[in-house]
Motif scaffolding. Structure first.
Motif, PDB file in Angstrom:
ATOM      1  N   ASP A  17      -4.497 -20.693 -48.199  1.00  0.00           N
ATOM      2  CA  ASP A  17      -4.498 -20.019 -46.899  1.00  0.00           C
ATOM      3  C   ASP A  17      -5.391 -20.726 -45.885  1.00  0.00           C
ATOM      4  O   ASP A  17      -5.001 -20.924 -44.731  1.00  0.00           O
ATOM      5  CB  ASP A  17      -4.986 -18.571 -47.050  1.00  0.00           C
ATOM      6  CG  ASP A  17      -4.027 -17.716 -47.847  1.00  0.00           C
ATOM      7  OD1 ASP A  17      -2.852 -17.632 -47.451  1.00  0.00           O
ATOM      8  OD2 ASP A  17      -4.451 -17.145 -48.861  1.00  0.00           O
ATOM      9  N   LYS A  18      -6.585 -21.125 -46.335  1.00  0.00           N
ATOM     10  CA  LYS A  18      -7.581 -21.625 -45.390  1.00  0.00           C
ATOM     11  C   LYS A  18      -8.098 -23.019 -45.735  1.00  0.00           C
ATOM     12  O   LYS A  18      -9.124 -23.452 -45.196  1.00  0.00           O
ATOM     13  CB  LYS A  18      -8.751 -20.642 -45.311  1.00  0.00           C
ATOM     14  CG  LYS A  18      -8.338 -19.269 -44.803  1.00  0.00           C
ATOM     15  CD  LYS A  18      -9.511 -18.306 -44.778  1.00  0.00           C
ATOM     16  CE  LYS A  18      -9.056 -16.925 -44.284  1.00  0.00           C
ATOM     17  NZ  LYS A  18     -10.169 -15.943 -44.283  1.00  0.00           N
ATOM     18  N   GLU A  56      -2.793 -21.007 -42.716  1.00  0.00           N
ATOM     19  CA  GLU A  56      -3.000 -20.108 -41.582  1.00  0.00           C
ATOM     20  C   GLU A  56      -3.278 -20.865 -40.293  1.00  0.00           C
ATOM     21  O   GLU A  56      -3.151 -20.310 -39.200  1.00  0.00           O
ATOM     22  CB  GLU A  56      -4.166 -19.159 -41.875  1.00  0.00           C
ATOM     23  CG  GLU A  56      -3.885 -18.158 -42.992  1.00  0.00           C
ATOM     24  CD  GLU A  56      -5.065 -17.243 -43.254  1.00  0.00           C
ATOM     25  OE1 GLU A  56      -6.114 -17.433 -42.587  1.00  0.00           O
ATOM     26  OE2 GLU A  56      -4.942 -16.354 -44.105  1.00  0.00           O
ATOM     27  N   SER A  57      -3.644 -22.121 -40.406  1.00  0.00           N
ATOM     28  CA  SER A  57      -3.966 -22.938 -39.240  1.00  0.00           C
ATOM     29  C   SER A  57      -2.703 -23.360 -38.505  1.00  0.00           C
ATOM     30  O   SER A  57      -1.745 -23.855 -39.099  1.00  0.00           O
ATOM     31  CB  SER A  57      -4.735 -24.186 -39.671  1.00  0.00           C
ATOM     32  OG  SER A  57      -4.686 -25.194 -38.689  1.00  0.00           O
ATOM     33  N   ASP A 113     -11.231 -19.510 -49.709  1.00  0.00           N
ATOM     34  CA  ASP A 113     -10.103 -20.337 -49.266  1.00  0.00           C
ATOM     35  C   ASP A 113      -8.789 -19.560 -49.253  1.00  0.00           C
ATOM     36  O   ASP A 113      -7.799 -20.008 -48.685  1.00  0.00           O
ATOM     37  CB  ASP A 113      -9.899 -21.546 -50.197  1.00  0.00           C
ATOM     38  CG  ASP A 113     -11.052 -22.520 -50.144  1.00  0.00           C
ATOM     39  OD1 ASP A 113     -11.639 -22.678 -49.062  1.00  0.00           O
ATOM     40  OD2 ASP A 113     -11.363 -23.122 -51.181  1.00  0.00           O
ATOM     41  N   GLN A 152      -8.926 -26.400 -43.289  1.00  0.00           N
ATOM     42  CA  GLN A 152      -7.928 -25.516 -42.701  1.00  0.00           C
ATOM     43  C   GLN A 152      -6.700 -25.549 -43.598  1.00  0.00           C
ATOM     44  O   GLN A 152      -6.384 -26.591 -44.195  1.00  0.00           O
ATOM     45  CB  GLN A 152      -7.557 -25.948 -41.283  1.00  0.00           C
ATOM     46  CG  GLN A 152      -8.706 -25.854 -40.292  1.00  0.00           C
ATOM     47  CD  GLN A 152      -8.263 -26.114 -38.861  1.00  0.00           C
ATOM     48  OE1 GLN A 152      -7.204 -25.669 -38.436  1.00  0.00           O
ATOM     49  NE2 GLN A 152      -9.074 -26.840 -38.104  1.00  0.00           N
TER      50      GLN A 152
END
Length: 335
Positions: free
Chosen positions: A42-43, A77-78, A24, A74
């Motif tokens: 981040d993710k 970064e999305s 993640d 997400q």
């Protein structure tokens, strides 16, 4: 002195928690949304809460001291996450608005809008992949000179209905957010974006940037709304056509058209039209939110305004707007 019972000792003791997985990415920040603690990585995005929020009377000692739940696969970064919830989080800071403005609700709605957009994106991507797969299978059969059968997506209209329901719901949430900042301006879910445009024109003038922005959104938003209405109520104004064989032996991919008295869309391939929906929604959301922040934030404390953040100064790559204050060289971007 009375000794704490075992559950008290467990709940009151220090501890640590690993939120999510290494895949993640790192924890970038934690955001309070009402009583919820939202963890941005981040993710991914998680909700984190303590056992006392579930069992305030401390009756279940077996309950873990802290609990986490993944909300979205997400994260920062999305582009969708950044241009919706992270943008709202950056601009909707409670100390910058009057106490009467329910910032908690605005952030909660922004989180809900993010959920709707992610589902909308998935529905569109699923359809596009299905069309690509069916087309490829047809070309393969054609090359092998197998029995002739044109490609088909027999649930194409149902898929469109779901897509436009989601898109229309996103507009409804945006109207709810605007109403928080303009509670007595006649904004409503019936007239939708038109009501924001009329409100802006009335308060700031037709040449104001807020009015010009909302004016640009009207045709697209009307299109989305009438597509949804037509598909929901099986009206003749909307026509979705599956793959269609033409007299010249060419095959048209699935199309959609709208013939409404106030807005029209000539027959267009779904593969061309659907991909523009999410980018348009993102543009509309982030710019509406930026204009609301610029208009409705308190001005008496310090001279500040909403500005676009230079790319090299952005905390998050896709968050374009924040409050700017003329402090220091180049000013301060409050991210």
């Amino acid at each position: 002195m009375k000794e704490d019972n075992p559950i008290d000792r467990k709940r009151n003791s220090a501890g640590h928690a690993e939120i999510g997985t290494k895949e993640d990415g790192t924890i970038l920040e934690m955001v309070k949304v009402g009583k919820r603690l939202i963890v941005i990585k981040d993710k991914s995005i998680y909700e984190f809460f303590m056992a006392d929020s579930i069992d305030p009377e401390r009756k279940n000692i077996n309950l873990p001291s802290n609990i986490q739940k993944m909300l979205f696969e997400q994260g920062a970064e999305s582009e969708i996450v950044a241009r919706t919830f992270l943008t709202a989080k950056t601009l909707f800071q409670a100390d910058l608005y009057d106490e009467s403005v329910d910032i908690e609700k605005a952030l909660t709605l922004s989180l809900g809008l993010l959920q709707e957009l992610l589902v909308l994106e998935q529905e569109i991507n699923d359809y596009l992949l299905k069309e690509e797969k069916v087309s490829a299978e047809y070309e393969s059969r054609k090359e092998q000179k197998l029995s002739y059968a044109i490609p088909s997506i027999n649930d194409v209209e149902t898929r469109c209905k779901t897509i436009f329901q989601k898109a229309d719901h996103i507009e409804q949430i945006l109207i709810e957010i605007a109403t928080i900042f303009y509670p007595d301006q006649g904004l409503n879910k019936q007239s939708r974006m038109v009501s924001i445009y009329e409100m802006s024109k009335k308060n700031y003038g037709e040449e104001d940037s807020f009015s010009k922005l909302t004016a640009k959104t009207l045709d697209f938003m009307r299109l989305v709304r009438e597509m949804r209405n037509g598909l929901d109520h099986r009206l003749s104004t909307v026509k979705v056509t599956d793959f269609e064989l033409q007299a010249d032996s060419n095959i048209l991919t699935p199309t959609i058209e709208l013939k409404h008295k106030s807005v029209k869309l000539e027959r267009e391939a779904l593969s061309a039209f659907l991909p523009v929906i999410v980018p348009n929604m993102l543009y509309i959301f982030e710019n509406i939110v930026a204009h609301i922040g610029n208009k409705k934030s308190k001005k008496e404390i310090m001279s500040y305004t909403v500005r676009e953040i230079p790319e090299e100064k952005r905390r998050y790559k896709h968050v374009k707007y924040c409050f700017w204050t003329p402090i220091g060289e180049g000013g301060y971007y409050n991210q």
